[in-house]
Scaffold this active site. Structure first.
Site, mmCIF file in Angstrom:
data_model
loop_
_atom_site.group_PDB
_atom_site.id
_atom_site.type_symbol
_atom_site.label_atom_id
_atom_site.label_comp_id
_atom_site.label_asym_id
_atom_site.label_seq_id
_atom_site.Cartn_x
_atom_site.Cartn_y
_atom_site.Cartn_z
ATOM 1 N N PHE A 93 0.846 -1.193 0.000
ATOM 2 C CA PHE A 93 0.000 0.000 0.000
ATOM 3 C C PHE A 93 0.879 1.239 0.000
ATOM 4 C CE2 PHE A 93 -4.398 -1.375 0.696
ATOM 5 C CZ PHE A 93 -4.162 -2.741 0.775
ATOM 6 N N VAL A 95 -0.310 4.866 0.031
ATOM 7 C CA VAL A 95 -1.398 5.845 0.044
ATOM 8 C C VAL A 95 -0.845 7.187 0.521
ATOM 9 C CG1 VAL A 95 -3.665 6.379 1.033
ATOM 10 C CG2 VAL A 95 -3.076 4.017 0.448
ATOM 11 N N GLY A 96 -1.293 8.257 -0.152
ATOM 12 C CA GLY A 96 -0.811 9.600 0.202
ATOM 13 C C GLY A 96 0.674 9.704 -0.088
ATOM 14 N N ASP A 185 7.232 1.251 3.342
ATOM 15 C CA ASP A 185 8.334 2.111 3.794
ATOM 16 C C ASP A 185 9.514 1.246 4.233
ATOM 17 O OD1 ASP A 185 6.512 1.302 5.831
ATOM 18 O OD2 ASP A 185 7.406 2.722 7.232
ATOM 19 N N HIS A 205 8.467 -9.387 15.310
ATOM 20 C CA HIS A 205 8.774 -7.957 15.304
ATOM 21 C C HIS A 205 10.162 -7.724 15.917
ATOM 22 C CE1 HIS A 205 8.453 -3.683 16.002
ATOM 23 N NE2 HIS A 205 7.268 -3.649 15.417
ATOM 24 N N GLY A 207 11.409 -5.334 17.435
ATOM 25 C CA GLY A 207 11.466 -4.564 18.684
ATOM 26 C C GLY A 207 11.193 -5.396 19.924
ATOM 27 N N TYR A 208 10.678 -6.612 19.743
ATOM 28 C CA TYR A 208 10.193 -7.342 20.927
ATOM 29 C C TYR A 208 10.682 -8.784 21.020
ATOM 30 C CZ TYR A 208 7.194 -3.294 21.010
ATOM 31 O OH TYR A 208 6.750 -1.999 21.024
ATOM 32 N N GLU A 275 -2.314 -4.631 13.363
ATOM 33 C CA GLU A 275 -1.240 -5.446 13.958
ATOM 34 C C GLU A 275 -1.742 -6.135 15.230
ATOM 35 O OE1 GLU A 275 3.233 -4.376 13.916
ATOM 36 O OE2 GLU A 275 2.538 -3.728 15.886
HETATM 37 C C1 UD2 Z 1 3.700 -0.532 12.396
HETATM 38 C C2 UD2 Z 1 3.747 -1.778 11.558
HETATM 39 C C3 UD2 Z 1 2.730 -1.658 10.445
HETATM 40 C C4 UD2 Z 1 1.339 -1.469 11.021
HETATM 41 C C5 UD2 Z 1 1.345 -0.288 11.981
HETATM 42 C C6 UD2 Z 1 0.080 -0.232 12.816
HETATM 43 C C7 UD2 Z 1 5.929 -2.892 11.472
HETATM 44 C C8 UD2 Z 1 7.361 -2.683 11.174
HETATM 45 N N1 UD2 Z 1 5.105 -1.899 11.073
HETATM 46 O O1 UD2 Z 1 4.268 0.454 11.525
HETATM 47 O O2 UD2 Z 1 2.749 -2.780 9.598
HETATM 48 O O3 UD2 Z 1 0.938 -2.659 11.673
HETATM 49 O O4 UD2 Z 1 2.402 -0.333 12.930
HETATM 50 O O5 UD2 Z 1 -0.956 0.352 12.140
HETATM 51 O O6 UD2 Z 1 5.545 -3.899 11.997
HETATM 52 N N2 UD2 Z 1 0.388 3.512 4.792
HETATM 53 C C9 UD2 Z 1 0.206 4.328 3.652
HETATM 54 N N3 UD2 Z 1 -0.055 5.649 3.839
HETATM 55 C C10 UD2 Z 1 -0.123 6.241 5.064
HETATM 56 C C11 UD2 Z 1 0.070 5.419 6.202
HETATM 57 C C12 UD2 Z 1 0.335 4.061 6.034
HETATM 58 O O7 UD2 Z 1 0.262 3.848 2.521
HETATM 59 O O8 UD2 Z 1 -0.356 7.458 5.139
HETATM 60 C C13 UD2 Z 1 0.633 2.076 4.588
HETATM 61 C C14 UD2 Z 1 2.061 1.827 4.104
HETATM 62 O O9 UD2 Z 1 2.099 0.678 3.292
HETATM 63 C C15 UD2 Z 1 2.805 1.584 5.396
HETATM 64 C C16 UD2 Z 1 1.762 0.812 6.202
HETATM 65 O O10 UD2 Z 1 0.506 1.383 5.833
HETATM 66 O O11 UD2 Z 1 4.005 0.873 5.168
HETATM 67 C C17 UD2 Z 1 1.920 0.846 7.717
HETATM 68 O O12 UD2 Z 1 1.944 2.188 8.183
HETATM 69 P P1 UD2 Z 1 3.232 2.765 8.920
HETATM 70 O O13 UD2 Z 1 4.449 2.209 8.267
HETATM 71 O O14 UD2 Z 1 3.126 4.227 9.014
HETATM 72 O O15 UD2 Z 1 3.054 2.153 10.342
HETATM 73 P P2 UD2 Z 1 4.197 1.970 11.476
HETATM 74 O O16 UD2 Z 1 5.499 2.498 10.999
HETATM 75 O O17 UD2 Z 1 3.687 2.494 12.764
#
Ligand code: UD2
Length: 326
Positions: A93, A95-96, A185, A205, A207-208, A275
């Site tokens: 995904f 998005v944005g 990302d 994960h 971190g844990y 998650e």
């Molecule tokens: C963690 C998790 C993630 C998800 C999230 C809880 C890991 C390393 N990452 O990452 O999988 O479970 O917590 O919600 O385990 N995305 C978009 N546009 C946005 C926001 C998100 O496309 O504006 C998609 C994108 O593919 C991204 C994913 O959603 O990689 C997860 O979002 P994140 O990476 O911001 O979440 P994060 O870093 O907190």
């Protein structure tokens, strides 16, 4: 039994024959039974039952492998799996502003992810015109699927379950054998190959993995459908990767999506969105293969001694810059 004078037994036989030939209507799913056939005269290192990794645990208490460097032979694995001519769906995904991560994700996937296999990328985005053009090697395809944007990152992240579920229904189950659903990302740095294939695959994960279960950030409110009590839990799995047979991931996404909706109806959002639901699902539906944190690292974390290879890692991002909300 007497037939009426108009009855033609051969018509009945014809109808029954056609029905048996075509079978009852059911969704078209791909076959998923393969022999672990290894080519004759293939030379590889003799496996040992006495020597192996001793610094990490390589099997769960329910006897699923935990995949670490040194637990598999890539030459043997490739020679077993490549002749199966498998197709691996890969959802991502963007998005944005997350569309900006796509180029590195795709270019590094082409170098390291399931090399030599048929791979179908499904890129979900609200900005299809910003999807970069990346050279794909033979047998690899990319489709762009438009999805709505959102002004909440939590919603974007969580809605992935529903969109993956419906896309499996509409096309993936006809196009692929296995599926991996990955965070965008991120970048690949080293081999991620067929050693990762299994019926239901989860990743620990980073971190844990050295924490006790009381420190896992599971959802702890009993009112949530993602609730896990303090004295339960195996590992803390990362939401950045879900994998397995298409039909097993379909069941997982269906269940998590429905539980998420029940929570939303009760005005609850689980601590870590999808998650948290994933972790609850996997506690009671054990994965058949578990990937070590080699398969999900984070760039801000220094490599630890047990992690010999970082295969896939989340990049350092400026949350305020890339997310629609903080
Ligand atoms: C963690 C998790 C993630 C998800 C999230 C809880 C890991 C390393 N990452 O990452 O999988 O479970 O917590 O919600 O385990 N995305 C978009 N546009 C946005 C926001 C998100 O496309 O504006 C998609 C994108 O593919 C991204 C994913 O959603 O990689 C997860 O979002 P994140 O990476 O911001 O979440 P994060 O870093 O907190």
């Amino acid at each position: 039994m007497r037939f009426s004078t108009n009855f033609k037994p051969y018509v009945l036989l014809l109808v029954v024959g056609i029905f048996l030939l075509l079978g009852p209507s059911k969704p078209m799913v791909r076959s998923r039974v393969w022999n672990m056939a290894s080519p004759e005269k293939l030379l590889y290192k003799q496996p040992s039952v006495l020597m192996g990794r001793t610094d990490v645990v390589t099997v769960t208490p329910w006897l699923a492998s935990i995949i670490w460097e040194g637990t598999f032979d890539p030459v043997l694995i490739d020679n077993i799996y490549k002749p199966m001519n498998l197709t691996i769906a890969t959802t991502v995904f963007a998005v944005g502003k997350y569309v900006s991560f796509l180029r590195d994700f795709l270019e590094t996937a082409e170098m390291h992810f399931m090399v030599g296999f048929n791979v179908r990328y499904y890129v979900f985005t609200d900005r299809p015109h910003d999807v970069p053009s990346v050279n794909l090697t033979q047998g690899r395809h990319l489709s762009v699927i438009q999805v709505p944007g959102s002004n909440r990152w939590q919603e974007i992240s969580a809605r992935r379950m529903e969109i993956i579920q419906t896309t499996i229904e509409s096309q993936i189950r006809r196009e692929a054998d296995y599926i991996f659903c990955l965070d965008v990302d991120s970048k690949f740095h080293a081999r991620w190959g067929a050693e990762s294939l299994g019926r239901l695959v989860a990743v620990i994960h980073p971190g844990y993995y050295d924490q006790t279960r009381a420190n896992f950030p599971y959802e702890r409110r009993p009112a949530s459908m993602a609730y896990i009590p303090m004295d339960e839990g195996d590992y803390y799995y990362g939401g950045a990767m879900i994998g397995g047979f298409v039909e097993d991931v379909y069941t997982l996404t269906t269940v998590c999506r429905n539980r998420f909706a029940v929570d939303a109806g009760n005005s609850i959002e689980a601590a870590w969105q999808e998650e948290s639901h994933l972790n609850r699902y996997l506690l009671y539906n054990k994965p058949s293969k578990v990937l070590s944190p080699e398969y999900l690292w984070q760039d801000f974390k220094a490599k630890t001694k047990e992690v010999k290879v970082i295969r896939f890692s989340g990049v350092i991002k400026n949350y305020a810059e890339v997310r629609p909300n903080v």
